[in-house]
Design a protein around this motif. Structure first.
Motif, mmCIF file in Angstrom:
data_model
loop_
_atom_site.group_PDB
_atom_site.id
_atom_site.type_symbol
_atom_site.label_atom_id
_atom_site.label_comp_id
_atom_site.label_asym_id
_atom_site.label_seq_id
_atom_site.Cartn_x
_atom_site.Cartn_y
_atom_site.Cartn_z
ATOM 1 N N ARG A 19 48.223 35.089 38.110
ATOM 2 C CA ARG A 19 47.399 34.627 39.284
ATOM 3 C C ARG A 19 47.960 33.404 39.643
ATOM 4 O O ARG A 19 48.433 32.657 38.957
ATOM 5 C CB ARG A 19 45.881 34.645 38.779
ATOM 6 C CG ARG A 19 45.422 35.734 38.295
ATOM 7 C CD ARG A 19 44.012 35.609 37.836
ATOM 8 N NE ARG A 19 43.200 36.794 37.457
ATOM 9 C CZ ARG A 19 42.171 36.910 37.502
ATOM 10 N NH1 ARG A 19 41.060 36.221 37.692
ATOM 11 N NH2 ARG A 19 41.519 38.034 36.879
ATOM 12 N N GLY A 20 47.670 33.086 40.741
ATOM 13 C CA GLY A 20 47.945 31.908 41.369
ATOM 14 C C GLY A 20 47.283 31.613 42.610
ATOM 15 O O GLY A 20 46.902 32.521 43.378
ATOM 16 N N ASP A 21 46.877 30.253 43.051
ATOM 17 C CA ASP A 21 46.063 29.977 44.276
ATOM 18 C C ASP A 21 45.018 30.862 44.339
ATOM 19 O O ASP A 21 44.761 31.314 45.552
ATOM 20 C CB ASP A 21 47.009 29.941 45.324
ATOM 21 C CG ASP A 21 48.183 29.062 45.390
ATOM 22 O OD1 ASP A 21 48.088 27.840 44.875
ATOM 23 O OD2 ASP A 21 49.289 29.453 45.751
ATOM 24 N N GLU A 22 44.189 31.090 43.042
ATOM 25 C CA GLU A 22 42.969 31.713 43.107
ATOM 26 C C GLU A 22 43.134 33.104 43.672
ATOM 27 O O GLU A 22 42.127 34.011 44.399
ATOM 28 C CB GLU A 22 41.893 31.064 44.266
ATOM 29 C CG GLU A 22 41.722 29.665 43.526
ATOM 30 C CD GLU A 22 40.477 28.920 44.490
ATOM 31 O OE1 GLU A 22 39.857 29.714 45.117
ATOM 32 O OE2 GLU A 22 40.412 27.883 44.255
ATOM 33 N N ARG A 23 44.351 33.740 43.705
ATOM 34 C CA ARG A 23 44.517 35.147 43.876
ATOM 35 C C ARG A 23 45.568 35.836 42.886
ATOM 36 O O ARG A 23 46.190 35.018 42.233
ATOM 37 C CB ARG A 23 45.193 35.416 45.460
ATOM 38 C CG ARG A 23 46.502 34.815 45.510
ATOM 39 C CD ARG A 23 46.939 34.943 47.008
ATOM 40 N NE ARG A 23 48.014 34.210 47.256
ATOM 41 C CZ ARG A 23 49.174 34.766 47.133
ATOM 42 N NH1 ARG A 23 49.329 36.080 47.268
ATOM 43 N NH2 ARG A 23 50.320 33.972 47.476
ATOM 44 N N LEU A 25 49.050 37.366 41.919
ATOM 45 C CA LEU A 25 50.297 37.464 42.370
ATOM 46 C C LEU A 25 51.015 38.739 42.036
ATOM 47 O O LEU A 25 51.692 39.611 42.764
ATOM 48 C CB LEU A 25 51.041 36.250 41.837
ATOM 49 C CG LEU A 25 50.573 35.207 42.285
ATOM 50 C CD1 LEU A 25 51.152 33.919 41.790
ATOM 51 C CD2 LEU A 25 50.690 34.711 43.994
#
Length: 68
Positions: A19-23, A25
């Motif tokens: 996950r990254g930036d609230e999504r 990946l």
């Protein structure tokens, strides 16, 4: 991780999420089949390759071995 019994085998499924930036990946799923074994079975198999079991640990699920 989710495990379930299937006759004389154990099915283990792993879901990996990055996950990254609230999504999400990346996502990857893997399933492994295992079979229950007594403590003596892996000790005997490892002995064939020159390992010996070390004294039992406080956590009985840990099997420590060393080279003979």
């Amino acid at each position: 991780m989710v495990t379930s019994a299937d006759e004389d085998r154990i099915r283990a499924r792993f879901d990996h999420w990055v996950r990254g930036d609230e999504r999400v990946l990346r996502r990857h799923d893997e399933t492994f089949w295992m079979r229950p074994a007594s403590r003596a079975e892996p000790i005997a198999a490892l002995k064939e390759d020159g390992f010996i079991a070390l004294p039992e640990r406080p956590d009985p699920s840990v099997l420590a071995v060393g080279l003979a």
